[in-house]
Motif scaffolding. Structure first.
Motif, short mmCIF file in Angstrom:
data_model
loop_
_atom_site.label_atom_id
_atom_site.label_comp_id
_atom_site.label_asym_id
_atom_site.label_seq_id
_atom_site.Cartn_x
_atom_site.Cartn_y
_atom_site.Cartn_z
N ALA A 184 81.96 -26.00 -36.33
CA ALA A 184 81.08 -26.84 -37.14
C ALA A 184 80.70 -26.13 -38.45
O ALA A 184 80.68 -26.75 -39.51
CB ALA A 184 79.82 -27.19 -36.36
N ASN A 185 80.45 -24.82 -38.36
CA ASN A 185 80.09 -24.07 -39.57
C ASN A 185 81.26 -23.94 -40.53
O ASN A 185 81.06 -23.79 -41.74
CB ASN A 185 79.57 -22.68 -39.21
N HIS A 206 83.51 -26.30 -40.86
CA HIS A 206 83.89 -27.69 -41.17
C HIS A 206 85.31 -28.01 -40.70
O HIS A 206 86.12 -28.55 -41.43
CB HIS A 206 83.75 -27.98 -42.68
N THR A 207 85.59 -27.64 -39.46
CA THR A 207 86.89 -27.91 -38.84
C THR A 207 86.66 -28.24 -37.37
O THR A 207 85.53 -28.40 -36.94
CB THR A 207 87.84 -26.71 -39.03
#
Length: 79
Positions: A51-52, A54-55
């Protein structure tokens, strides 16, 4: 030097070599244990890491596969 003196010298060298190998083996095992703990810690937080970044977790998981392949290749190459 006599043959007995030479034999004792060889035995002392063998003992030192065996002791050094034993210590290196223990150090290697402890190092691999630490690496395992780190990988478990990262793996348990894989969703947050994805999540951090962005994948998704599948793309992040390829890093672990590449790391495993690199470890296997390194072990084979150094043997």
């Amino acid at each position: 030097p006599s043959a007995k003196t030479q034999l004792v010298g060889v035995m002392e060298d063998d003992h030192r070599t065996a002791q050094a190998r034993y210590i290196l083996g223990i150090a290697y095992m402890l190092n691999m244990g630490v690496c395992g703990i780190v990988l478990v810690a990262i793996g348990s937080n894989l969703d947050i890491l994805a999540a951090n970044c962005h994948t998704n977790t599948t793309k992040i998981g390829t890093v672990f596969i590449a790391r495993g392949c690199g470890a296997i290749f390194g072990a084979v190459a150094s043997a």
